[in-house]
Scaffold this motif. Sequence first.
Motif, PDB file in Angstrom:
ATOM      1  N   LYS A  96       0.822  -1.193   0.000  1.00 48.28           N
ATOM      2  CA  LYS A  96       0.000   0.000   0.000  1.00 48.28           C
ATOM      3  C   LYS A  96       0.864   1.253   0.000  1.00 48.28           C
ATOM      4  O   LYS A  96       0.549   2.230  -0.678  1.00 48.28           O
ATOM      5  CB  LYS A  96      -0.917  -0.024   1.226  1.00 48.28           C
ATOM      6  CG  LYS A  96      -2.019   0.992   1.169  1.00 48.28           C
ATOM      7  CD  LYS A  96      -3.079   0.723   2.228  1.00 48.28           C
ATOM      8  CE  LYS A  96      -2.630   1.223   3.568  1.00 48.28           C
ATOM      9  NZ  LYS A  96      -3.693   1.246   4.560  1.00 48.28           N
ATOM     10  N   ARG A  97       1.995   1.209   0.719  1.00 46.57           N
ATOM     11  CA  ARG A  97       2.890   2.369   0.762  1.00 46.57           C
ATOM     12  C   ARG A  97       3.563   2.597  -0.580  1.00 46.57           C
ATOM     13  O   ARG A  97       3.772   3.737  -0.986  1.00 46.57           O
ATOM     14  CB  ARG A  97       3.946   2.181   1.839  1.00 46.57           C
ATOM     15  CG  ARG A  97       3.359   2.269   3.236  1.00 46.57           C
ATOM     16  CD  ARG A  97       4.442   2.222   4.254  1.00 46.57           C
ATOM     17  NE  ARG A  97       5.230   3.442   4.103  1.00 46.57           N
ATOM     18  CZ  ARG A  97       5.913   4.015   5.068  1.00 46.57           C
ATOM     19  NH1 ARG A  97       5.931   3.456   6.243  1.00 46.57           N
ATOM     20  NH2 ARG A  97       6.587   5.109   4.852  1.00 46.57           N
ATOM     21  N   VAL A  98       3.889   1.519  -1.293  1.00 49.32           N
ATOM     22  CA  VAL A  98       4.521   1.662  -2.610  1.00 49.32           C
ATOM     23  C   VAL A  98       3.551   2.296  -3.598  1.00 49.32           C
ATOM     24  O   VAL A  98       3.915   3.200  -4.350  1.00 49.32           O
ATOM     25  CB  VAL A  98       5.013   0.291  -3.119  1.00 49.32           C
ATOM     26  CG1 VAL A  98       5.502   0.396  -4.554  1.00 49.32           C
ATOM     27  CG2 VAL A  98       6.108  -0.242  -2.223  1.00 49.32           C
ATOM     28  N   CYS A  99       2.300   1.841  -3.578  1.00 49.05           N
ATOM     29  CA  CYS A  99       1.289   2.425  -4.466  1.00 49.05           C
ATOM     30  C   CYS A  99       1.040   3.879  -4.104  1.00 49.05           C
ATOM     31  O   CYS A  99       0.866   4.725  -4.988  1.00 49.05           O
ATOM     32  CB  CYS A  99      -0.009   1.638  -4.374  1.00 49.05           C
ATOM     33  SG  CYS A  99       0.095   0.012  -5.120  1.00 49.05           S
ATOM     34  N   GLY A 100       1.022   4.181  -2.832  1.00 51.43           N
ATOM     35  CA  GLY A 100       0.829   5.562  -2.396  1.00 51.43           C
ATOM     36  C   GLY A 100       1.965   6.458  -2.840  1.00 51.43           C
ATOM     37  O   GLY A 100       1.742   7.574  -3.313  1.00 51.43           O
ATOM     38  N   LEU A 101       3.188   5.984  -2.687  1.00 45.87           N
ATOM     39  CA  LEU A 101       4.340   6.772  -3.113  1.00 45.87           C
ATOM     40  C   LEU A 101       4.333   6.963  -4.621  1.00 45.87           C
ATOM     41  O   LEU A 101       4.635   8.056  -5.114  1.00 45.87           O
ATOM     42  CB  LEU A 101       5.626   6.084  -2.665  1.00 45.87           C
ATOM     43  CG  LEU A 101       6.927   6.811  -3.006  1.00 45.87           C
ATOM     44  CD1 LEU A 101       6.970   8.151  -2.295  1.00 45.87           C
ATOM     45  CD2 LEU A 101       8.119   5.971  -2.615  1.00 45.87           C
ATOM     46  N   MET A 102       3.949   5.927  -5.356  1.00 48.85           N
ATOM     47  CA  MET A 102       3.891   6.032  -6.811  1.00 48.85           C
ATOM     48  C   MET A 102       2.858   7.068  -7.241  1.00 48.85           C
ATOM     49  O   MET A 102       3.135   7.922  -8.084  1.00 48.85           O
ATOM     50  CB  MET A 102       3.550   4.673  -7.406  1.00 48.85           C
ATOM     51  CG  MET A 102       3.476   4.663  -8.907  1.00 48.85           C
ATOM     52  SD  MET A 102       2.923   3.090  -9.563  1.00 48.85           S
ATOM     53  CE  MET A 102       1.240   3.055  -9.003  1.00 48.85           C
ATOM     54  N   LEU A 103       1.675   7.018  -6.648  1.00 47.32           N
ATOM     55  CA  LEU A 103       0.637   7.987  -7.008  1.00 47.32           C
ATOM     56  C   LEU A 103       1.026   9.400  -6.606  1.00 47.32           C
ATOM     57  O   LEU A 103       0.768  10.356  -7.337  1.00 47.32           O
ATOM     58  CB  LEU A 103      -0.688   7.611  -6.335  1.00 47.32           C
ATOM     59  CG  LEU A 103      -1.540   6.629  -7.082  1.00 47.32           C
ATOM     60  CD1 LEU A 103      -2.740   6.239  -6.237  1.00 47.32           C
ATOM     61  CD2 LEU A 103      -1.992   7.199  -8.400  1.00 47.32           C
TER      62      LEU A 103
ATOM     63  N   GLY B 216       1.492  12.446  -9.213  1.00 48.59           N
ATOM     64  CA  GLY B 216       0.767  13.711  -9.086  1.00 48.59           C
ATOM     65  C   GLY B 216       1.702  14.896  -8.976  1.00 48.59           C
ATOM     66  O   GLY B 216       1.451  15.953  -9.553  1.00 48.59           O
ATOM     67  N   ALA B 217       2.801  14.724  -8.249  1.00 50.68           N
ATOM     68  CA  ALA B 217       3.765  15.815  -8.125  1.00 50.68           C
ATOM     69  C   ALA B 217       4.437  16.088  -9.465  1.00 50.68           C
ATOM     70  O   ALA B 217       4.691  17.244  -9.808  1.00 50.68           O
ATOM     71  CB  ALA B 217       4.803  15.454  -7.068  1.00 50.68           C
ATOM     72  N   GLY B 218       4.698  15.057 -10.234  1.00 46.49           N
ATOM     73  CA  GLY B 218       5.297  15.247 -11.539  1.00 46.49           C
ATOM     74  C   GLY B 218       4.352  15.914 -12.521  1.00 46.49           C
ATOM     75  O   GLY B 218       4.776  16.677 -13.392  1.00 46.49           O
TER      76      GLY B 218
ATOM     77  N   ILE C  86      -4.853  16.871  -8.331  1.00 50.43           N
ATOM     78  CA  ILE C  86      -5.163  16.972  -6.897  1.00 50.43           C
ATOM     79  C   ILE C  86      -5.598  15.610  -6.352  1.00 50.43           C
ATOM     80  O   ILE C  86      -5.187  15.219  -5.251  1.00 50.43           O
ATOM     81  CB  ILE C  86      -6.236  18.049  -6.662  1.00 50.43           C
ATOM     82  CG1 ILE C  86      -5.641  19.424  -6.965  1.00 50.43           C
ATOM     83  CG2 ILE C  86      -6.768  17.999  -5.240  1.00 50.43           C
ATOM     84  CD1 ILE C  86      -6.646  20.547  -6.979  1.00 50.43           C
ATOM     85  N   ALA C  87      -6.393  14.867  -7.115  1.00 51.46           N
ATOM     86  CA  ALA C  87      -6.847  13.545  -6.671  1.00 51.46           C
ATOM     87  C   ALA C  87      -5.665  12.595  -6.510  1.00 51.46           C
ATOM     88  O   ALA C  87      -5.594  11.849  -5.527  1.00 51.46           O
ATOM     89  CB  ALA C  87      -7.867  12.980  -7.644  1.00 51.46           C
ATOM     90  N   CYS C  88      -4.728  12.609  -7.461  1.00 53.32           N
ATOM     91  CA  CYS C  88      -3.555  11.735  -7.362  1.00 53.32           C
ATOM     92  C   CYS C  88      -2.723  12.083  -6.133  1.00 53.32           C
ATOM     93  O   CYS C  88      -2.248  11.192  -5.426  1.00 53.32           O
ATOM     94  CB  CYS C  88      -2.694  11.850  -8.613  1.00 53.32           C
ATOM     95  SG  CYS C  88      -3.350  10.978 -10.020  1.00 53.32           S
ATOM     96  N   LEU C  89      -2.537  13.366  -5.873  1.00 49.94           N
ATOM     97  CA  LEU C  89      -1.756  13.769  -4.712  1.00 49.94           C
ATOM     98  C   LEU C  89      -2.430  13.350  -3.409  1.00 49.94           C
ATOM     99  O   LEU C  89      -1.785  12.825  -2.500  1.00 49.94           O
ATOM    100  CB  LEU C  89      -1.534  15.287  -4.728  1.00 49.94           C
ATOM    101  CG  LEU C  89      -0.547  15.799  -5.774  1.00 49.94           C
ATOM    102  CD1 LEU C  89      -0.601  17.315  -5.839  1.00 49.94           C
ATOM    103  CD2 LEU C  89       0.853  15.332  -5.465  1.00 49.94           C
ATOM    104  N   VAL C  90      -3.713  13.560  -3.308  1.00 46.98           N
ATOM    105  CA  VAL C  90      -4.432  13.236  -2.075  1.00 46.98           C
ATOM    106  C   VAL C  90      -4.496  11.729  -1.842  1.00 46.98           C
ATOM    107  O   VAL C  90      -4.212  11.241  -0.740  1.00 46.98           O
ATOM    108  CB  VAL C  90      -5.850  13.851  -2.111  1.00 46.98           C
ATOM    109  CG1 VAL C  90      -6.715  13.315  -0.992  1.00 46.98           C
ATOM    110  CG2 VAL C  90      -5.758  15.359  -2.030  1.00 46.98           C
TER     111      VAL C  90
END
Length: 45
Positions: free
Chosen positions: A2-9, A13-15, A33-37
Motif C-alpha cells: 500500500k505504501r509503494v502504491c501511495g508513493l507512486m501515485l 501527481g507531483a510530476g 489533486i486527486a492523485c496527490l491526495v
Amino acid sequence: MKRVCGLMLFCFGAGMTVLLLIPQTFSTLIFIIACLVIGYNLFCC
C-alpha cells in the motif's frame, strides 16, 4: 504494498504539476489533486 502504491501515485501527481506551467483544463487540475491526495493517504495511513 500500500505504501509503494501511495508513493507512486504521490510522485505521479507531483510530476504532473509541471502541467500547471502550460494551459490546463479543469479536469486535469482535479486529476492532479486527486492523485496527490490519494497517494498521500495510501502512503501515510
